[in-house]
Design a protein around this motif. Structure first.
Motif, PDB file in Angstrom:
ATOM      1  N   LYS A  83       0.821  -1.206   0.000  1.00 32.06           N
ATOM      2  CA  LYS A  83       0.000   0.000   0.000  1.00 32.06           C
ATOM      3  C   LYS A  83       0.862   1.266   0.000  1.00 32.06           C
ATOM      4  CE  LYS A  83      -3.700   2.237   2.581  1.00 32.06           C
ATOM      5  NZ  LYS A  83      -4.573   2.165   3.750  1.00 32.06           N
ATOM      6  N   HIS A  84       1.929   1.249   0.779  1.00 33.44           N
ATOM      7  CA  HIS A  84       2.734   2.456   0.946  1.00 33.44           C
ATOM      8  C   HIS A  84       3.918   2.554  -0.021  1.00 33.44           C
ATOM      9  CE1 HIS A  84       0.437   3.633   4.414  1.00 33.44           C
ATOM     10  NE2 HIS A  84       0.635   2.455   4.964  1.00 33.44           N
ATOM     11  N   ASP A  85       4.424   1.406  -0.476  1.00 33.92           N
ATOM     12  CA  ASP A  85       5.671   1.431  -1.246  1.00 33.92           C
ATOM     13  C   ASP A  85       5.569   0.825  -2.644  1.00 33.92           C
ATOM     14  OD1 ASP A  85       6.830   2.425   1.098  1.00 33.92           O
ATOM     15  OD2 ASP A  85       7.461   0.440   1.774  1.00 33.92           O
ATOM     16  N   SER A  86       4.401   0.438  -3.105  1.00 35.35           N
ATOM     17  CA  SER A  86       4.316  -0.320  -4.360  1.00 35.35           C
ATOM     18  C   SER A  86       4.916   0.425  -5.556  1.00 35.35           C
ATOM     19  CB  SER A  86       2.874  -0.724  -4.660  1.00 35.35           C
ATOM     20  OG  SER A  86       2.081   0.413  -4.873  1.00 35.35           O
ATOM     21  N   ASP A  87       4.806   1.740  -5.572  1.00 33.67           N
ATOM     22  CA  ASP A  87       5.352   2.510  -6.704  1.00 33.67           C
ATOM     23  C   ASP A  87       6.873   2.530  -6.715  1.00 33.67           C
ATOM     24  OD1 ASP A  87       2.807   3.069  -7.590  1.00 33.67           O
ATOM     25  OD2 ASP A  87       2.703   5.006  -6.572  1.00 33.67           O
ATOM     26  N   SER A  88       7.475   2.380  -5.539  1.00 29.34           N
ATOM     27  CA  SER A  88       8.930   2.455  -5.470  1.00 29.34           C
ATOM     28  C   SER A  88       9.607   1.076  -5.457  1.00 29.34           C
ATOM     29  CB  SER A  88       9.354   3.234  -4.218  1.00 29.34           C
ATOM     30  OG  SER A  88       8.951   2.551  -3.055  1.00 29.34           O
ATOM     31  N   LEU A  89       8.815   0.019  -5.447  1.00 31.98           N
ATOM     32  CA  LEU A  89       9.394  -1.322  -5.418  1.00 31.98           C
ATOM     33  C   LEU A  89       9.731  -1.797  -6.825  1.00 31.98           C
ATOM     34  CD1 LEU A  89       7.014  -3.010  -2.809  1.00 31.98           C
ATOM     35  CD2 LEU A  89       9.378  -2.295  -2.440  1.00 31.98           C
ATOM     36  N   SER A  90      10.826  -2.532  -6.923  1.00 38.34           N
ATOM     37  CA  SER A  90      11.223  -3.086  -8.224  1.00 38.34           C
ATOM     38  C   SER A  90      10.322  -4.276  -8.558  1.00 38.34           C
ATOM     39  CB  SER A  90      12.683  -3.550  -8.170  1.00 38.34           C
ATOM     40  OG  SER A  90      12.792  -4.691  -7.333  1.00 38.34           O
ATOM     41  N   GLU A  91      10.388  -4.684  -9.814  1.00 37.54           N
ATOM     42  CA  GLU A  91       9.611  -5.854 -10.258  1.00 37.54           C
ATOM     43  C   GLU A  91      10.021  -7.097  -9.459  1.00 37.54           C
ATOM     44  OE1 GLU A  91       6.715  -7.893 -12.277  1.00 37.54           O
ATOM     45  OE2 GLU A  91       7.089  -5.746 -12.297  1.00 37.54           O
ATOM     46  N   LYS A  92      11.308  -7.205  -9.174  1.00 40.84           N
ATOM     47  CA  LYS A  92      11.814  -8.348  -8.403  1.00 40.84           C
ATOM     48  C   LYS A  92      11.226  -8.346  -6.982  1.00 40.84           C
ATOM     49  CE  LYS A  92      16.143 -10.566  -7.019  1.00 40.84           C
ATOM     50  NZ  LYS A  92      17.609 -10.519  -7.054  1.00 40.84           N
ATOM     51  N   GLU A  93      11.186  -7.168  -6.352  1.00 31.94           N
ATOM     52  CA  GLU A  93      10.629  -7.066  -5.001  1.00 31.94           C
ATOM     53  C   GLU A  93       9.118  -7.349  -4.996  1.00 31.94           C
ATOM     54  OE1 GLU A  93      13.385  -3.709  -2.820  1.00 31.94           O
ATOM     55  OE2 GLU A  93      12.127  -3.070  -4.507  1.00 31.94           O
ATOM     56  N   LEU A  94       8.415  -6.861  -6.023  1.00 34.47           N
ATOM     57  CA  LEU A  94       6.986  -7.124  -6.127  1.00 34.47           C
ATOM     58  C   LEU A  94       6.715  -8.619  -6.331  1.00 34.47           C
ATOM     59  CD1 LEU A  94       5.892  -4.082  -8.323  1.00 34.47           C
ATOM     60  CD2 LEU A  94       5.318  -4.484  -5.911  1.00 34.47           C
TER      61      LEU A  94
END
Length: 157
Positions: A83-94
């Motif tokens: 919710k808070h970090d999805s825009d800043s997470l890499s594809e690998k982290e997602l």
């Protein structure tokens, strides 16, 4: 008749507890303990469990609940991060978060099946089904009450 009276008593107690909470969003540890006591009372009445069986059942149920709480805690952490970090997470982290959510769902289902078989050693099939229903009914009762209180608070504003 006993079930109806017991249910009404629990409902009245629950209503008074939620009303006393006021406008706070988080439940205090005392409130959580009272809700748990109400849930135990409600489930015991719904299952019509004997004292002997209760001594075997409740430790199992509490053990399962602790494990469920750990699953829910990890789910909340993952969804909060999204919710808070999805825009800043890499594809690998997602992908890692997505895979972990899927794994948690499978692990939780396996745990629920494990406790289903453990309950079969202590309860009748009807009592197990009554347990599933009572758990869901109690949860729905809490949610309806909380939603009703929030609606009342909005009307007061």
């Amino acid at each position: 008749m006993y079930k109806i009276i017991s249910f009404l008593a629990i409902l009245i107690l629950f209503t008074s507890l939620v009303s006393a909470q006021g406008r706070r969003r988080e439940l205090t540890p005392e409130m959580r303990a009272k809700f748990e006591a109400q849930k135990i009372s409600y489930i015991t009445q719904q299952l019509e469990i004997s004292p002997k069986d209760a001594q075997l059942f409740w430790p199992l149920y509490n053990e399962m609940k602790k494990k469920k709480d750990l699953f829910h805690q990890e789910f909340r952490q993952l969804y909060t991060k999204l919710k808070h970090d999805s825009d800043s997470l890499s594809e690998k982290e997602l992908t890692k978060i997505s895979d972990r959510i899927a794994d948690l769902k499978v692990e939780k289902a396996k745990m629920q099946r494990e406790y289903h078989y453990k309950f079969k050693k202590v309860l009748s099939t009807k009592q197990i089904l009554d347990l599933y229903m009572a758990d869901k009914e109690f949860q729905n009762m809490l949610l309806r009450r909380i939603k009703g209180d929030r609606h009342k608070q909005r009307e007061r504003k």
